[in-house]
Design a protein around this motif. Sequence first.
Motif, PDB file in Angstrom:
ATOM      1  N   THR A  98       0.844  -1.204   0.000  1.00  0.00           N
ATOM      2  CA  THR A  98       0.000   0.000   0.000  1.00  0.00           C
ATOM      3  C   THR A  98       0.874   1.247   0.000  1.00  0.00           C
ATOM      4  OG1 THR A  98      -0.144  -0.111   2.418  1.00  0.00           O
ATOM      5  CG2 THR A  98      -1.884  -1.188   1.161  1.00  0.00           C
ATOM      6  N   VAL A  99       0.234   2.415   0.073  1.00  0.00           N
ATOM      7  CA  VAL A  99       0.953   3.686   0.017  1.00  0.00           C
ATOM      8  C   VAL A  99       1.776   3.877   1.281  1.00  0.00           C
ATOM      9  CG1 VAL A  99       0.712   6.186  -0.174  1.00  0.00           C
ATOM     10  CG2 VAL A  99      -0.853   4.679  -1.422  1.00  0.00           C
ATOM     11  N   LEU A 100       3.045   4.275   1.097  1.00  0.00           N
ATOM     12  CA  LEU A 100       3.932   4.510   2.231  1.00  0.00           C
ATOM     13  C   LEU A 100       3.615   5.843   2.886  1.00  0.00           C
ATOM     14  CD1 LEU A 100       7.312   3.411   0.595  1.00  0.00           C
ATOM     15  CD2 LEU A 100       5.843   2.065   2.097  1.00  0.00           C
ATOM     16  N   PRO A 101       3.965   6.014   4.179  1.00  0.00           N
ATOM     17  CA  PRO A 101       3.782   7.310   4.836  1.00  0.00           C
ATOM     18  C   PRO A 101       4.457   8.428   4.048  1.00  0.00           C
ATOM     19  CG  PRO A 101       4.375   5.625   6.443  1.00  0.00           C
ATOM     20  CD  PRO A 101       4.500   4.993   5.092  1.00  0.00           C
ATOM     21  N   ALA A 102       3.793   9.550   3.961  1.00  0.00           N
ATOM     22  CA  ALA A 102       4.246  10.611   3.062  1.00  0.00           C
ATOM     23  C   ALA A 102       5.505  11.313   3.547  1.00  0.00           C
ATOM     24  CB  ALA A 102       3.117  11.635   2.880  1.00  0.00           C
ATOM     25  N   THR A 103       5.596  11.592   4.842  1.00  0.00           N
ATOM     26  CA  THR A 103       6.672  12.436   5.351  1.00  0.00           C
ATOM     27  C   THR A 103       7.550  11.662   6.317  1.00  0.00           C
ATOM     28  OG1 THR A 103       5.228  14.370   5.162  1.00  0.00           O
ATOM     29  CG2 THR A 103       7.219  14.609   6.501  1.00  0.00           C
ATOM     30  N   ALA A 104       8.844  11.656   6.052  1.00  0.00           N
ATOM     31  CA  ALA A 104       9.794  11.028   6.968  1.00  0.00           C
ATOM     32  C   ALA A 104      10.131  12.002   8.096  1.00  0.00           C
ATOM     33  CB  ALA A 104      11.062  10.631   6.221  1.00  0.00           C
ATOM     34  N   PRO A 105      10.183  11.535   9.329  1.00  0.00           N
ATOM     35  CA  PRO A 105      10.443  12.416  10.481  1.00  0.00           C
ATOM     36  C   PRO A 105      11.924  12.742  10.623  1.00  0.00           C
ATOM     37  CG  PRO A 105      10.126  10.166  11.226  1.00  0.00           C
ATOM     38  CD  PRO A 105       9.919  10.143   9.735  1.00  0.00           C
ATOM     39  N   GLU A 106      12.443  13.586   9.726  1.00  0.00           N
ATOM     40  CA  GLU A 106      13.872  13.903   9.737  1.00  0.00           C
ATOM     41  C   GLU A 106      14.277  14.644  11.010  1.00  0.00           C
ATOM     42  OE1 GLU A 106      14.777  15.978   6.173  1.00  0.00           O
ATOM     43  OE2 GLU A 106      14.251  14.312   4.843  1.00  0.00           O
ATOM     44  N   GLY A 107      13.399  15.534  11.500  1.00  0.00           N
ATOM     45  CA  GLY A 107      13.704  16.233  12.741  1.00  0.00           C
ATOM     46  C   GLY A 107      13.781  15.284  13.920  1.00  0.00           C
ATOM     47  N   ALA A 108      12.903  14.299  13.939  1.00  0.00           N
ATOM     48  CA  ALA A 108      12.930  13.298  15.006  1.00  0.00           C
ATOM     49  C   ALA A 108      14.210  12.479  14.945  1.00  0.00           C
ATOM     50  CB  ALA A 108      11.710  12.384  14.906  1.00  0.00           C
ATOM     51  N   LEU A 109      14.695  12.183  13.745  1.00  0.00           N
ATOM     52  CA  LEU A 109      15.943  11.435  13.603  1.00  0.00           C
ATOM     53  C   LEU A 109      17.116  12.240  14.143  1.00  0.00           C
ATOM     54  CD1 LEU A 109      17.507   8.981  12.584  1.00  0.00           C
ATOM     55  CD2 LEU A 109      17.662  10.101  10.349  1.00  0.00           C
ATOM     56  N   ARG A 110      17.175  13.526  13.817  1.00  0.00           N
ATOM     57  CA  ARG A 110      18.267  14.367  14.334  1.00  0.00           C
ATOM     58  C   ARG A 110      18.234  14.425  15.854  1.00  0.00           C
ATOM     59  NH1 ARG A 110      16.740  17.664   9.941  1.00  0.00           N
ATOM     60  NH2 ARG A 110      15.547  19.005  11.333  1.00  0.00           N
ATOM     61  N   GLY A 111      17.035  14.622  16.403  1.00  0.00           N
ATOM     62  CA  GLY A 111      16.917  14.677  17.858  1.00  0.00           C
ATOM     63  C   GLY A 111      17.277  13.359  18.513  1.00  0.00           C
ATOM     64  N   PHE A 112      16.879  12.250  17.892  1.00  0.00           N
ATOM     65  CA  PHE A 112      17.152  10.933  18.459  1.00  0.00           C
ATOM     66  C   PHE A 112      18.643  10.627  18.463  1.00  0.00           C
ATOM     67  CE2 PHE A 112      17.645   6.308  17.933  1.00  0.00           C
ATOM     68  CZ  PHE A 112      17.030   5.887  19.098  1.00  0.00           C
ATOM     69  N   ILE A 113      19.324  10.906  17.359  1.00  0.00           N
ATOM     70  CA  ILE A 113      20.762  10.647  17.297  1.00  0.00           C
ATOM     71  C   ILE A 113      21.507  11.502  18.301  1.00  0.00           C
ATOM     72  CG2 ILE A 113      22.806  10.919  15.833  1.00  0.00           C
ATOM     73  CD1 ILE A 113      21.091  10.064  13.465  1.00  0.00           C
ATOM     74  N   LEU A 114      21.126  12.768  18.402  1.00  0.00           N
ATOM     75  CA  LEU A 114      21.780  13.662  19.355  1.00  0.00           C
ATOM     76  C   LEU A 114      21.560  13.188  20.793  1.00  0.00           C
ATOM     77  CD1 LEU A 114      23.379  16.246  19.780  1.00  0.00           C
ATOM     78  CD2 LEU A 114      21.230  17.524  19.715  1.00  0.00           C
ATOM     79  N   ALA A 115      20.329  12.805  21.118  1.00  0.00           N
ATOM     80  CA  ALA A 115      20.041  12.319  22.468  1.00  0.00           C
ATOM     81  C   ALA A 115      20.790  11.024  22.759  1.00  0.00           C
ATOM     82  CB  ALA A 115      18.539  12.099  22.629  1.00  0.00           C
ATOM     83  N   THR A 116      20.936  10.166  21.745  1.00  0.00           N
ATOM     84  CA  THR A 116      21.685   8.922  21.924  1.00  0.00           C
ATOM     85  C   THR A 116      23.154   9.206  22.218  1.00  0.00           C
ATOM     86  OG1 THR A 116      20.169   7.750  20.438  1.00  0.00           O
ATOM     87  CG2 THR A 116      22.312   6.734  20.829  1.00  0.00           C
ATOM     88  N   LYS A 117      23.715  10.205  21.557  1.00  0.00           N
ATOM     89  CA  LYS A 117      25.102  10.592  21.819  1.00  0.00           C
ATOM     90  C   LYS A 117      25.267  11.087  23.259  1.00  0.00           C
ATOM     91  CE  LYS A 117      26.364  11.939  17.085  1.00  0.00           C
ATOM     92  NZ  LYS A 117      26.767  13.079  16.210  1.00  0.00           N
ATOM     93  N   VAL A 118      24.317  11.885  23.720  1.00  0.00           N
ATOM     94  CA  VAL A 118      24.394  12.396  25.088  1.00  0.00           C
ATOM     95  C   VAL A 118      24.270  11.249  26.091  1.00  0.00           C
ATOM     96  CG1 VAL A 118      23.335  13.918  26.804  1.00  0.00           C
ATOM     97  CG2 VAL A 118      23.476  14.647  24.422  1.00  0.00           C
ATOM     98  N   LEU A 119      23.321  10.348  25.859  1.00  0.00           N
ATOM     99  CA  LEU A 119      23.169   9.200  26.754  1.00  0.00           C
ATOM    100  C   LEU A 119      24.424   8.335  26.753  1.00  0.00           C
ATOM    101  CD1 LEU A 119      19.487   8.030  26.128  1.00  0.00           C
ATOM    102  CD2 LEU A 119      20.400   9.187  28.137  1.00  0.00           C
ATOM    103  N   ARG A 120      25.041   8.181  25.603  1.00  0.00           N
ATOM    104  CA  ARG A 120      26.266   7.377  25.542  1.00  0.00           C
ATOM    105  C   ARG A 120      27.352   7.977  26.422  1.00  0.00           C
ATOM    106  NH1 ARG A 120      27.898   7.741  20.178  1.00  0.00           N
ATOM    107  NH2 ARG A 120      29.737   8.988  20.582  1.00  0.00           N
TER     108      ARG A 120
END
Length: 255
Positions: free
Chosen positions: A111-133
């Motif tokens: 079926t149709v894929l989600p229209a918008t990828a959460p690029e802002g969420a990815l940036r925030g997640f990677i940054l938060a993962t670095k801080v947690l590390r």
Amino acid sequence: KIAMQSALVVARIVRFDYPRIWMDIMPMIAQAVEQNMPMHPLGDNTAGIQVTRVLHYCLKELSTKRLLQDRKAFFQVAPSFLSLMLQFWTIHHDALCAYLTQTAAAHRQGTVLPATAPEGALRGFILATKVLRRILVLGFARLHSEVIALPVLSATVQAFDYFHSMFALGLPGAAETIASRSAYFLGKLVAEVMENHPLSLRTDLEQLLTLSSTHLHLPLLSSQDRRAKGIRQVVLRMLKAAIRPGAFAVRPQRP
């Protein structure tokens, strides 16, 4: 670039002035992170990411100081950010998981894929993962005995398992990028914890070894090779740390 350079300048000042001269700077940064905590990471979260980047660089500067008194100071300040960063990390984690789960279902059903990828969420997640590390690896002398830290570590292991499984599905386009980059940075966190605090991962060891074995035997599409290389490197670091002699032996505490 201006925001990043500003964050680096603040971090250098913190390195030399905290806590002797500018003792309230870290509580001020914590307050700023809390005030800019995103209600929904799919919106404009520029302010939250910028202030978290300041925290990341400050902790990075403080963690690289080698004098004993500086190490003790970092042990005191770093854990105080753990709960706050877990909240920031969880908000972005949940947004990415929702997107990938929807994409996997649509891909499977054709079926149709989600229209918008959460690029802002990815940036925030990677940054938060670095801080947690940085907090988990360098902010505790005996991570395996810290009650507040072990649930956070367990959450990162489960997240690594999830994003790795999503990457293995060979999802199209942005979904593959999100899954691979998330898995890579989470894998770095888990690998560094296993190298420095192996006892803290005793309960997750079987799951990690199974996941590692699965990844090393995974047939990859040619489009995945570049991204898979980074994940494979952190998986090999996990395996190397796991088979290190005496890695999981309980050492007696010094009196």
